[in-house]
Scaffold this active site. Structure first.
Site, mmCIF file in Angstrom:
data_model
loop_
_atom_site.group_PDB
_atom_site.id
_atom_site.type_symbol
_atom_site.label_atom_id
_atom_site.label_comp_id
_atom_site.label_asym_id
_atom_site.label_seq_id
_atom_site.Cartn_x
_atom_site.Cartn_y
_atom_site.Cartn_z
ATOM 1 N N ARG A 148 0.856 -1.187 0.000
ATOM 2 C CA ARG A 148 0.000 0.000 0.000
ATOM 3 C C ARG A 148 0.887 1.230 0.000
ATOM 4 N NH1 ARG A 148 -3.921 1.948 4.988
ATOM 5 N NH2 ARG A 148 -2.099 3.180 5.517
ATOM 6 N N TYR A 160 -3.313 11.149 6.814
ATOM 7 C CA TYR A 160 -3.529 9.758 7.201
ATOM 8 C C TYR A 160 -2.459 8.848 6.582
ATOM 9 C CZ TYR A 160 -4.845 5.012 7.121
ATOM 10 O OH TYR A 160 -4.764 3.671 7.260
ATOM 11 N N ASP A 211 -5.265 3.872 0.308
ATOM 12 C CA ASP A 211 -6.375 4.103 1.242
ATOM 13 C C ASP A 211 -6.713 5.596 1.277
ATOM 14 O OD1 ASP A 211 -8.210 4.087 3.306
ATOM 15 O OD2 ASP A 211 -6.931 2.999 4.732
ATOM 16 N N HIS A 213 -9.169 6.762 3.037
ATOM 17 C CA HIS A 213 -9.618 6.977 4.417
ATOM 18 C C HIS A 213 -10.821 7.921 4.511
ATOM 19 C CE1 HIS A 213 -8.774 6.559 8.814
ATOM 20 N NE2 HIS A 213 -8.262 5.417 8.383
ATOM 21 N N GLU A 237 -9.195 2.165 -1.488
ATOM 22 C CA GLU A 237 -9.941 1.827 -0.268
ATOM 23 C C GLU A 237 -10.669 3.031 0.328
ATOM 24 O OE1 GLU A 237 -7.354 0.151 2.714
ATOM 25 O OE2 GLU A 237 -8.719 0.733 4.311
ATOM 26 N N GLU A 263 -13.775 -1.490 6.573
ATOM 27 C CA GLU A 263 -13.030 -1.784 7.813
ATOM 28 C C GLU A 263 -13.805 -1.332 9.055
ATOM 29 O OE1 GLU A 263 -9.359 0.305 7.051
ATOM 30 O OE2 GLU A 263 -9.925 1.942 8.366
ATOM 31 N N ARG A 284 -13.915 -5.299 3.377
ATOM 32 C CA ARG A 284 -12.853 -5.213 4.386
ATOM 33 C C ARG A 284 -13.329 -5.485 5.819
ATOM 34 N NH1 ARG A 284 -8.223 -3.732 4.279
ATOM 35 N NH2 ARG A 284 -8.198 -2.075 5.822
ATOM 36 N N ASP A 317 -3.952 -2.060 15.422
ATOM 37 C CA ASP A 317 -4.918 -2.042 16.528
ATOM 38 C C ASP A 317 -5.734 -3.332 16.576
ATOM 39 O OD1 ASP A 317 -5.646 -0.268 14.152
ATOM 40 O OD2 ASP A 317 -7.641 -0.596 14.966
ATOM 41 N N GLU A 340 -4.763 -7.473 4.962
ATOM 42 C CA GLU A 340 -3.853 -6.397 5.376
ATOM 43 C C GLU A 340 -2.952 -6.917 6.501
ATOM 44 O OE1 GLU A 340 -5.845 -3.036 7.167
ATOM 45 O OE2 GLU A 340 -4.172 -1.692 6.728
ATOM 46 N N TRP A 403 -11.884 11.848 9.542
ATOM 47 C CA TRP A 403 -10.474 11.494 9.697
ATOM 48 C C TRP A 403 -10.156 10.239 8.931
ATOM 49 C CZ3 TRP A 403 -8.048 7.132 11.935
ATOM 50 C CH2 TRP A 403 -6.629 7.162 11.784
HETATM 51 O O1 EZ4 Z 1 -7.111 3.913 10.355
HETATM 52 O O2 EZ4 Z 1 -6.982 0.799 12.079
HETATM 53 O O3 EZ4 Z 1 -6.476 0.425 6.336
HETATM 54 N N1 EZ4 Z 1 -6.204 0.666 7.468
HETATM 55 C C1 EZ4 Z 1 -6.652 1.700 8.170
HETATM 56 C C2 EZ4 Z 1 -6.204 1.810 9.612
HETATM 57 C C3 EZ4 Z 1 -7.217 2.520 10.493
HETATM 58 C C4 EZ4 Z 1 -6.966 2.175 11.946
HETATM 59 C C5 EZ4 Z 1 -8.012 2.822 12.858
HETATM 60 O O4 EZ4 Z 1 -7.945 2.307 14.130
HETATM 61 O O5 EZ4 Z 1 -7.405 2.500 7.672
HETATM 62 O O6 EZ4 Z 1 -4.947 2.445 9.650
HETATM 63 CO CO CO Z 2 -8.202 1.704 5.867
#
Ligand code: EZ4
Ligand code: CO
Length: 403
Positions: A148, A160, A211, A213, A237, A263, A284, A317, A340, A403
């Site tokens: 990625r 991000y 991503d 985001h 993504e 996600e 996801r 996480d 991932e 975010w």
């Molecule tokens: O921002 O897991 O694709 N992965 C992501 C992650 C998320 C975090 C949020 O807790 O978008 O980095």
């Molecule tokens: Co993501």
């Protein structure tokens, strides 16, 4: 039949916070499940301790489906990330127990291996394009088949997916949320250049992913997807927030760049229209936030009817317990796409000893009975919980943004 005799929640912070459920049975066999919800960890810990664990004691640990339905329907208040992460932790722990009792890794209980291993993608992050490409080369050298690309955006102080750390991207920090500023136009100008230079430097034998985001509108996402078509992304993504699933129709009308989303989904209902209308290519949804292996199989089953493949979330996480569950699931599910994989820190890996391994860009869950992962409780106890928040994002004029 193993009866549940006790269950407890273990909160630990080996570099970052994790919430783990451990379920014990009268046969001496126990199971572990991940319950980590980044930035809102203690809500799930309380949900489990105060509301779920009392209902588990005395139950037959083999009745995974019945316990799942009991916790989902029995709560009356269905779905939501807190509820579904708590149910996921119970579900993972019960699959772990069933595997240990059977003497088989969980993927064998799910139908056996449908492939040699699970293709994973790593994260190449850099403050600029050059640094990102340099990092991507390191993944190539390690045998990764997919990477990625995220990079700093000229004119934005932070964005991000980019951090100072070499292989770890850890957005949750601070005793209050960090605030960052966002400009869609600066970002939209920059990303095609990242991939143009990325393809030049990395060639065409590696899958490239990106991503967004959740930061574009559907029509902006259509534009970005179109601009990225020459670079043949594996996926784009979270191009736009997905509460309004129909919004993806507009993106689809404008680009053939494959789309991944989900996600933050916690149930099949979050993805039903996206899947049935074939508005996405990869789902996801992940084992910890979407109700465990039991519910993820249901999502994958629906997705398979529409040629949508899995691409489970796997950021740091999600604890090694989730990673182990995801790999047992991914190895066995017919419509696996990609997984991932963000490496955990050495401290985290030490608290959660695991059997999974990576070779030539493919991960395998290993052949230990159960999920193939454990928690070292004595070590976990040394790392006290530290409140940490994900950042919040504003437009340059101060407007609250995604975010
Ligand atoms: O921002 O897991 O694709 N992965 C992501 C992650 C998320 C975090 C949020 O807790 O978008 O980095
Ligand atoms: Co993501």
């Amino acid at each position: 039949m193993p009866r549940i005799t006790s269950a407890r929640v273990i909160v630990t912070c080996p570099g970052r916070n994790f919430v783990t459920l451990k379920i014990e049975t009268d046969q001496g066999v126990y199971g572990v499940g991940d319950a980590t919800l980044n930035g809102r960890e203690l809500a799930v810990a309380s949900y489990l301790e105060d509301h779920v664990i009392p209902c588990l004691i005395g139950r037959d640990a083999h009745r995974i489906e019945d316990i799942w339905q009991y916790l989902y329907k029995g709560a009356y208040w269905r779905r939501g990330p807190v509820t579904m992460s708590a149910i996921a932790a119970v579900d993972m722990a019960l699959w772990d127990i069933k595997g240990k009792v059977a003497g088989l890794p969980v993927y064998q209980l799910l139908g056996g291996a449908a492939r040699e291993g699970c293709m994973v993608y790593g994260h190449a992050n850099g403050s600029d394009v050059e640094e990102t490409i340099e990092r991507a080369h390191e993944y190539l050298e390690q045998g990764y088949k997919a990477v990625r690309l995220q990079s700093g955006v000229p004119g934005l102080a932070a964005t991000y997916g980019v951090s100072g750390e070499r292989f770890y991207y850890e957005p949750a920090k601070g005793s209050l949320p960090e605030e960052t500023l966002w400009s869609t136009s600066k970002y939209m100008r920059h990303v095609p250049e990242l991939f143009e230079r990325g393809r030049e430097a990395l060639g065409w034998d590696i899958h490239l992913l990106h991503d967004v985001h959740h930061r574009l509108t559907p029509i902006e996402a259509g534009r970005l997807g179109k601009d990225l078509e020459p670079y043949r992304l594996f996926w784009l993504e979270d191009a736009t927030p997905a509460e309004n699933q129909a919004g993806f129709r507009l993106i689809r009308q404008h680009t053939t760049t494959p789309l991944a989303v989900g996600e933050i989904f916690n149930s099949v209902w979050d993805a039903k229209q996206l899947i049935e209308e074939q508005l996405i290519d990869y789902i996801r949804a992940t084992v910890v936030h979407a109700g465990g292996i039991t519910h993820l199989r249901r999502i994958a089953g629906l997705a398979d009817l529409y040629q949508v493949r899995t691409g489970c979330h796997g950021a740091t996480d999600l604890s090694p317990v989730s990673m182990a569950a995801a790999l047992n699931f991914g190895l066995s599910v017919p419509n696996f796409g990609i997984q991932e994989y963000m490496r955990h820190s050495a401290e985290t890996d030490e608290v959660f000893p695991h059997a999974y391994s990576l070779s030539n860009g493919l991960m395998h869950p290993g052949d230990k009975p159960g999920l193939g992962v454990d928690i070292d409780e004595a070590l976990a106890a040394k790392y006290a919980y530290k409140r940490a928040y994900l950042p919040v994002n504003r437009l340059e004029d101060g407007t609250m943004f995604n975010w």
